[in-house]
Write a protein that holds these residues in place. Structure first.
Motif, PDB file in Angstrom:
ATOM      1  N   ASN A   2      -4.301   6.689   2.648  1.00  0.00           N
ATOM      2  CA  ASN A   2      -3.037   5.977   2.861  1.00  0.00           C
ATOM      3  C   ASN A   2      -3.005   4.584   2.247  1.00  0.00           C
ATOM      4  O   ASN A   2      -2.571   3.614   2.850  1.00  0.00           O
ATOM      5  N   GLN A   3      -3.496   4.523   1.006  1.00  0.00           N
ATOM      6  CA  GLN A   3      -3.362   3.290   0.246  1.00  0.00           C
ATOM      7  C   GLN A   3      -2.531   3.600  -0.994  1.00  0.00           C
ATOM      8  O   GLN A   3      -2.777   4.600  -1.669  1.00  0.00           O
ATOM      9  N   HIS A   4      -1.553   2.771  -1.248  1.00  0.00           N
ATOM     10  CA  HIS A   4      -0.602   3.015  -2.323  1.00  0.00           C
ATOM     11  C   HIS A   4      -0.496   1.762  -3.182  1.00  0.00           C
ATOM     12  O   HIS A   4      -0.730   0.663  -2.713  1.00  0.00           O
ATOM     13  N   GLU A   5      -0.132   1.982  -4.437  1.00  0.00           N
ATOM     14  CA  GLU A   5       0.100   0.834  -5.319  1.00  0.00           C
ATOM     15  C   GLU A   5       1.275   1.159  -6.223  1.00  0.00           C
ATOM     16  O   GLU A   5       1.437   2.302  -6.651  1.00  0.00           O
ATOM     17  N   SER A  30       3.068   8.725   3.180  1.00  0.00           N
ATOM     18  CA  SER A  30       1.837   8.692   3.985  1.00  0.00           C
ATOM     19  C   SER A  30       1.865   9.705   5.124  1.00  0.00           C
ATOM     20  O   SER A  30       0.809  10.105   5.619  1.00  0.00           O
ATOM     21  N   CYS A  37       2.255  -1.086   8.500  1.00  0.00           N
ATOM     22  CA  CYS A  37       2.284  -1.095   7.035  1.00  0.00           C
ATOM     23  C   CYS A  37       1.988  -2.509   6.553  1.00  0.00           C
ATOM     24  O   CYS A  37       2.718  -3.443   6.885  1.00  0.00           O
ATOM     25  N   TYR A  40       0.767  -6.037   0.278  1.00  0.00           N
ATOM     26  CA  TYR A  40      -0.116  -7.084  -0.232  1.00  0.00           C
ATOM     27  C   TYR A  40       0.103  -7.312  -1.724  1.00  0.00           C
ATOM     28  O   TYR A  40       0.253  -6.354  -2.503  1.00  0.00           O
ATOM     29  N   SER A  95       0.942 -11.567   1.777  1.00  0.00           N
ATOM     30  CA  SER A  95       1.138 -10.274   2.429  1.00  0.00           C
ATOM     31  C   SER A  95       2.161 -10.368   3.544  1.00  0.00           C
ATOM     32  O   SER A  95       2.527 -11.466   3.981  1.00  0.00           O
ATOM     33  N   GLN A 127       0.255  -3.724  -3.484  1.00  0.00           N
ATOM     34  CA  GLN A 127      -0.581  -2.750  -2.778  1.00  0.00           C
ATOM     35  C   GLN A 127      -0.089  -2.585  -1.352  1.00  0.00           C
ATOM     36  O   GLN A 127       0.340  -3.544  -0.719  1.00  0.00           O
ATOM     37  N   LYS A 129      -1.025  -0.664   2.372  1.00  0.00           N
ATOM     38  CA  LYS A 129      -2.006   0.035   3.218  1.00  0.00           C
ATOM     39  C   LYS A 129      -1.307   0.431   4.517  1.00  0.00           C
ATOM     40  O   LYS A 129      -0.724  -0.423   5.182  1.00  0.00           O
ATOM     41  N   THR A 131      -1.662   2.260   8.223  1.00  0.00           N
ATOM     42  CA  THR A 131      -2.599   2.741   9.236  1.00  0.00           C
ATOM     43  C   THR A 131      -1.819   3.257  10.446  1.00  0.00           C
ATOM     44  O   THR A 131      -0.823   2.661  10.851  1.00  0.00           O
TER      45      THR A 131
END
Ligand code: ZN
Length: 132
Positions: A2-5, A30, A37, A40, A95, A127, A129, A131
């Motif tokens: 679940n990390q996107h860019e 995700s 969410c 960043y 962020s 970026q 992230k 969770t």
């Protein structure tokens, strides 16, 4: 994971780019329906903020106020010549976190997530992230 860019290309020296749709898309991709969410910005002359976009004059006013407070030329020492952009980036922060509820960013009615460019035009990355 679940990390996107994603990437974006800014069009002027100072610009607030509404990235809410791309962040929401990352949340949907995700599959996380309740969580956090993190958005960043891995750059030293750009930042992330959350503010109003219903009236597009609001981000323009924020930029104007930042320019007044941190003028481009002010006897800075940084040899690259973009010290004001570094200062604005630190002031704005790199962020933002948004609560995810039922698969949606839990933003207020008038809120958008902005990528804040202070030394464009440039190619930039964001970026994300997520969770649960
Ligand atoms: Zn610099």
């Amino acid at each position: 994971m679940n990390q996107h860019e994603f990437q974006l290309k800014t069009q002027s020296r100072d610009a607030f780019v509404d990235i809410t749709g791309k962040v929401q898309q990352a949340v949907e991709d995700s599959g996380v329906s309740h969580g956090i969410c993190l958005v960043y910005c891995p750059h030293t002359t750009a930042g992330i903020t959350i503010n109003e976009n219903a009236d597009p004059d609001v981000p323009k006013d924020i930029m104007m106020a930042l320019d007044r407070t941190y003028p481009w030329e002010a006897g800075y020492r940084h040899a690259e010549g973009n010290a004001a952009a570094h200062v604005k980036a630190s002031f704005m922060g790199s962020s933002a976190q948004v609560i995810i509820s039922e698969g949606r960013l839990l933003l207020g009615t008038w809120q958008s997530v902005f990528f804040c460019e202070f030394d464009g035009p440039r190619n930039r990355r964001v970026q994300i992230k997520i969770t649960a």
